[in-house]
Design a protein around this motif. Structure first.
Motif, short mmCIF file in Angstrom:
data_model
loop_
_atom_site.label_atom_id
_atom_site.label_comp_id
_atom_site.label_asym_id
_atom_site.label_seq_id
_atom_site.Cartn_x
_atom_site.Cartn_y
_atom_site.Cartn_z
N ALA A 180 0.82 -1.21 0.00
CA ALA A 180 0.00 0.00 0.00
C ALA A 180 0.85 1.25 0.00
O ALA A 180 1.71 1.44 0.86
CB ALA A 180 -0.93 0.01 1.20
N GLY A 181 0.61 2.11 -0.97
CA GLY A 181 1.27 3.41 -1.00
C GLY A 181 0.68 4.32 0.06
O GLY A 181 -0.53 4.34 0.26
N THR A 182 1.54 5.07 0.74
CA THR A 182 1.09 6.01 1.77
C THR A 182 1.54 7.42 1.40
O THR A 182 2.49 7.59 0.63
CB THR A 182 1.66 5.62 3.14
N PRO A 183 0.91 8.45 1.95
CA PRO A 183 1.26 9.83 1.59
C PRO A 183 2.72 10.14 1.87
O PRO A 183 3.29 9.69 2.87
CB PRO A 183 0.33 10.66 2.49
N ILE A 184 3.35 10.94 0.99
CA ILE A 184 4.72 11.36 1.21
C ILE A 184 4.78 12.66 2.00
O ILE A 184 5.86 13.14 2.32
CB ILE A 184 5.48 11.51 -0.13
N GLY A 185 3.63 13.21 2.31
CA GLY A 185 3.58 14.45 3.08
C GLY A 185 2.16 14.77 3.51
O GLY A 185 1.77 14.58 4.66
N ASP A 186 1.36 15.23 2.57
CA ASP A 186 -0.02 15.62 2.84
C ASP A 186 -0.90 14.38 3.00
O ASP A 186 -1.04 13.57 2.09
CB ASP A 186 -0.54 16.48 1.68
N GLY A 218 -3.36 -18.28 4.68
CA GLY A 218 -4.59 -17.67 4.16
C GLY A 218 -4.83 -16.24 4.60
O GLY A 218 -5.88 -15.67 4.29
N ALA A 219 -3.87 -15.63 5.30
CA ALA A 219 -4.07 -14.27 5.80
C ALA A 219 -3.92 -13.23 4.68
O ALA A 219 -3.18 -13.44 3.72
CB ALA A 219 -3.08 -13.96 6.91
N ARG A 220 -4.63 -12.15 4.83
CA ARG A 220 -4.45 -10.98 3.95
C ARG A 220 -3.50 -10.04 4.69
O ARG A 220 -3.86 -9.46 5.71
CB ARG A 220 -5.79 -10.30 3.68
N VAL A 221 -2.29 -9.91 4.16
CA VAL A 221 -1.25 -9.11 4.82
C VAL A 221 -1.08 -7.79 4.08
O VAL A 221 -0.88 -7.78 2.86
CB VAL A 221 0.09 -9.87 4.87
N LEU A 222 -1.15 -6.70 4.82
CA LEU A 222 -0.99 -5.36 4.25
C LEU A 222 0.37 -4.81 4.68
O LEU A 222 0.69 -4.79 5.86
CB LEU A 222 -2.10 -4.43 4.75
N LEU A 223 1.18 -4.39 3.72
CA LEU A 223 2.49 -3.82 4.01
C LEU A 223 2.48 -2.33 3.71
O LEU A 223 2.16 -1.91 2.61
CB LEU A 223 3.56 -4.52 3.15
N VAL A 224 2.84 -1.53 4.72
CA VAL A 224 2.92 -0.07 4.55
C VAL A 224 4.26 0.42 5.09
O VAL A 224 4.78 -0.12 6.06
CB VAL A 224 1.77 0.67 5.27
N THR A 225 4.82 1.42 4.43
CA THR A 225 6.04 2.04 4.91
C THR A 225 5.72 3.46 5.36
O THR A 225 4.57 3.89 5.32
CB THR A 225 7.12 2.03 3.82
N ASP A 226 6.77 4.20 5.77
CA ASP A 226 6.53 5.54 6.31
C ASP A 226 5.95 6.48 5.27
O ASP A 226 5.14 7.35 5.59
CB ASP A 226 7.83 6.12 6.86
N ALA A 227 6.39 6.36 4.02
CA ALA A 227 5.93 7.25 2.96
C ALA A 227 6.22 6.62 1.61
O ALA A 227 7.27 6.02 1.43
CB ALA A 227 6.62 8.61 3.05
N GLY A 228 5.28 6.74 0.69
CA GLY A 228 5.49 6.19 -0.65
C GLY A 228 5.22 4.69 -0.73
O GLY A 228 4.55 4.12 0.12
N MET A 229 5.77 4.07 -1.76
CA MET A 229 5.50 2.66 -2.02
C MET A 229 6.51 1.76 -1.32
O MET A 229 7.71 2.02 -1.36
CB MET A 229 5.56 2.37 -3.52
N PRO A 230 6.05 0.68 -0.68
CA PRO A 230 6.97 -0.30 -0.13
C PRO A 230 7.90 -0.84 -1.21
O PRO A 230 7.54 -0.87 -2.39
CB PRO A 230 6.04 -1.40 0.39
N SER A 231 9.10 -1.24 -0.81
CA SER A 231 10.14 -1.80 -1.69
C SER A 231 10.97 -0.74 -2.39
O SER A 231 12.08 -1.03 -2.82
CB SER A 231 9.58 -2.75 -2.75
#
Length: 290
Positions: A5-11, A74-87
């Motif tokens: 999951a992409g997260t906001p880079i600021g706003d 069978g779990a649905r795993v969500l990966l989020v980082t501090d900002a932007g796209m994981p990886s």
């Protein structure tokens, strides 16, 4: 299923609409920083229903097998980082690679990207570009990495820490040439967003005053240099010397500089030989004199 999951880079208002639904519905949320995740969920007014675990550079290798086990269960795993796209210069690659190896489905919630935002705002060519991430911290390793990219014709995008910005830009000016155009993008989408455009020489001088915040640097590719910019013999010799100091053999350095300047290798070779002969024939100062 693994969801990146992409997260906001600021706003925070830039959060993709699907992000809140994924946070609420995931069985397991792996977050680079659980405190930042808490601020994000508060801003989105959502409460994760599943378990929340940390997943950052320090524990990425050790925690990946546990997350893979959850996915295989069978779990649905969500990966989020501090900002932007994981990886992308953030945790995630190990988990994605492990999931793909086990035929686990991987999908994404597209979100803001500092790379693309900076590229679009830079005013530099955007039709072809390459992302170089963070440069090495040590000066010698940084010069070697820059030397590898000196002949790259695509626009270059880098991340950098604010306390290393001045040294980074000075090294770029030395390796790429002080007249190469660039843009320093700071605090993108935040209150104090700033995009500083100019030559690498100008930006290096500006950065000596210090800078704060998240930094993305966009540099013009070698192919975009003005016609004849690399034809000055002294400049050709300087570029060869920079590459040799970074560890390249002279033959490879000459070939790379010739490609960057759009010149025959013989022309660069002749400039290097002429400079060497000039240095040998220069009058030697008697020992003991200052």
């Amino acid at each position: 299923m693994l969801v990146l999951a992409g997260t906001p880079i600021g706003d925070m208002a830039d959060a993709p609409p699907r992000l809140a639904a994924e946070l609420a519905g995931a069985d397991l949320v792996a977050a680079e920083d659980t405190r930042r995740l808490r601020r994000l969920t508060q801003a989105l007014e959502v409460r994760p229903a599943g378990r929340v675990v940390s997943y950052f550079e320090g524990n990425e290798a050790a925690r990946t097998p546990d997350l893979v086990a959850a996915l295989e269960g069978g779990a649905r795993v969500l990966l989020v980082t501090d900002a932007g796209m994981p990886s992308v210069s953030d945790p995630g690659y190990r988990l994605v690679a492990a999931a793909v190896e086990r035929n686990i489905r991987v999908t994404a919630v597209p979100g803001p990207s500092a790379v693309l935002t900076a590229l679009a705002l830079s005013g530099l060519p955007v039709d072809r570009f390459c992302f170089e991430g963070f440069l090495p911290r040590k000066g010698g390793e940084r010069r070697a990495r820059l030397a590898e990219a000196a002949a790259e014709r695509r626009t270059l995008v880098y991340f950098e820490a604010p306390h290393r910005l001045a040294a980074c830009l000075a090294a770029m000016a030395e390796t790429f040439g002080a007249e190469r155009r660039a843009a320093v993008c700071r605090e993108l989408t935040k209150t104090y967003e700033e995009v500083r455009r100019g030559t690498l020489g100008e930006l290096a001088a500006w950065a000596e005053g210090g800078a704060r915040g998240e930094i993305t640097i966009v540099v013009e590719g070698a192919g975009a240099a003005p016609a004849g910019a690399g034809a000055d013999p002294d400049e050709l010799v300087r570029r060869v010397r920079v590459r040799e100091e970074a560890g390249e053999r002279r033959k490879e350095a000459i070939a790379a500089v010739a490609a960057e300047a759009g010149l025959p290798k013989r022309e660069v070779f002749d400039a290097v030989v002429a400079a060497k002969n000039a240095a040998r024939s220069a009058p030697q100062r008697p020992k003991g004199l200052s």
